[in-house]
Design an enzyme around this catalytic site. Structure first.
Site, PDB file in Angstrom:
ATOM      1  N   LEU A 100       0.856  -1.184   0.000  1.00 49.08           N
ATOM      2  CA  LEU A 100       0.000   0.000   0.000  1.00 49.08           C
ATOM      3  C   LEU A 100       0.894   1.236   0.000  1.00 49.08           C
ATOM      4  O   LEU A 100       1.994   1.219   0.561  1.00 49.08           O
ATOM      5  CB  LEU A 100      -0.905   0.024   1.242  1.00 49.08           C
ATOM      6  CG  LEU A 100      -2.042  -0.996   1.308  1.00 49.08           C
ATOM      7  CD1 LEU A 100      -2.806  -0.844   2.616  1.00 49.08           C
ATOM      8  CD2 LEU A 100      -2.978  -0.871   0.119  1.00 49.08           C
ATOM      9  N   ASP A 101       0.397   2.314  -0.592  1.00 46.80           N
ATOM     10  CA  ASP A 101       1.152   3.558  -0.651  1.00 46.80           C
ATOM     11  C   ASP A 101       1.284   4.184   0.734  1.00 46.80           C
ATOM     12  O   ASP A 101       0.546   3.846   1.668  1.00 46.80           O
ATOM     13  CB  ASP A 101       0.460   4.564  -1.584  1.00 46.80           C
ATOM     14  CG  ASP A 101       0.391   4.070  -3.019  1.00 46.80           C
ATOM     15  OD1 ASP A 101       1.225   3.226  -3.390  1.00 46.80           O
ATOM     16  OD2 ASP A 101      -0.514   4.521  -3.751  1.00 46.80           O
ATOM     17  N   LEU A 102       2.187   5.136   0.843  1.00 42.08           N
ATOM     18  CA  LEU A 102       2.459   5.841   2.093  1.00 42.08           C
ATOM     19  C   LEU A 102       1.185   6.420   2.708  1.00 42.08           C
ATOM     20  O   LEU A 102       0.972   6.337   3.921  1.00 42.08           O
ATOM     21  CB  LEU A 102       3.473   6.965   1.827  1.00 42.08           C
ATOM     22  CG  LEU A 102       3.852   7.867   2.999  1.00 42.08           C
ATOM     23  CD1 LEU A 102       4.712   7.097   4.000  1.00 42.08           C
ATOM     24  CD2 LEU A 102       4.599   9.108   2.491  1.00 42.08           C
ATOM     25  N   HIS A 183       0.270   2.569  -8.280  1.00 42.60           N
ATOM     26  CA  HIS A 183      -0.738   3.604  -8.011  1.00 42.60           C
ATOM     27  C   HIS A 183      -2.008   3.387  -8.832  1.00 42.60           C
ATOM     28  O   HIS A 183      -2.640   4.347  -9.281  1.00 42.60           O
ATOM     29  CB  HIS A 183      -0.175   4.998  -8.328  1.00 42.60           C
ATOM     30  CG  HIS A 183       0.900   5.453  -7.396  1.00 42.60           C
ATOM     31  ND1 HIS A 183       0.935   5.159  -6.057  1.00 42.60           N
ATOM     32  CD2 HIS A 183       2.020   6.197  -7.640  1.00 42.60           C
ATOM     33  CE1 HIS A 183       2.003   5.696  -5.494  1.00 42.60           C
ATOM     34  NE2 HIS A 183       2.688   6.319  -6.432  1.00 42.60           N
TER      35      HIS A 183
END
Length: 230
Positions: A100-102, A183
């Site tokens: 998962l992204d930041l 993304h």
């Protein structure tokens, strides 16, 4: 199995550290001190370190409720890894089964079972992931049909695989995808001239994030949950 490998695989000690422990006579097999790192263990042998029985740990499987501000990586010099949310004793040897992204929250799976995580993450297995998405602008009317047909992401040659979209309200939706492009969720809505302002992963395959887990908390998967993704 070699004795030094057994000890290293089932503790936080390296093979070199294990050898030093053995040299100091801190390791016994069936009550007898063993200094030979290459000693071959049988299935019934009882290994002790400092008189404490050592048991095979087996593979480990955890679910984590990821908060914002952490990365699903171990080589980012600027941000803390999600592994830092784990107790030291639980962290050793684990990797993330999907990222998962930041700034994305939600379900992250952690394991030391490479074959299992490959089934979760490989595009060949089409494991669905469900996200709750909050948007900057109201969703266009034909969004469901466009996502079902596949959308063209900037920089990609092929359309995305069919995705399921469910509206909660004008700016909140549930999106289920079976891919894991860079993304991807944000880029899919960008293709509709919209912007994701918040993103939360609720489920991976049949496995849903435990509502009892607060952000930053984790727990082992049950045998049934492990099998459901096997």
């Amino acid at each position: 199995m070699r004795l030094d490998k057994f000890l290293a695989d089932n503790s936080d000690f390296s093979r070199a550290e294990v050898k030093r422990l053995m040299h100091k006579e801190r390791v016994t097999v069936n009550g007898e001190v063993v200094k030979d790192p290459g000693f071959k263990l049988g299935e019934a042998d009882q290994v002790c370190l400092d008189d404490e029985p050592m048991r095979a740990m087996g593979n480990r499987y955890l679910m984590l409720h990821k908060p914002k501000g952490y990365v699903c990586s171990t080589d980012d010099p600027e941000h803390a890894s999600v592994l830092m949310l784990l107790e030291d004793r639980d962290r050793f040897g684990l990797h993330m089964a999907g990222r998962l992204d930041l700034d994305t929250t939600g379900l992250v799976l952690l394991t030391d079972d490479g074959q299992w995580s490959h089934k979760v993450t490989s595009p060949k297995h089409d494991c669905p992931k469900r996200y709750r998405v909050w948007l900057a602008d109201p969703l266009v009317e034909d969004a469901e049909a466009r996502f079902q047909e596949g959308v063209q992401l900037r920089g990609e040659r092929h359309l995305t695989k069919p995705a399921q979209l469910e509206r909660i309200d004008a700016c909140e939706v549930l999106l289920t995808i079976s891919e894991g492009k860079y993304h991807q969720v944000k880029r899919m809505f960008a293709a509709l001239d919209n912007k994701v302002v918040d993103l939360h992963r609720e489920a991976i395959g049949p496995l849903e994030l435990d509502p009892a887990l607060a952000e930053g908390e984790y727990r082992p998967l049950t045998d049934a949950e492990i099998a459901a993704l096997s």
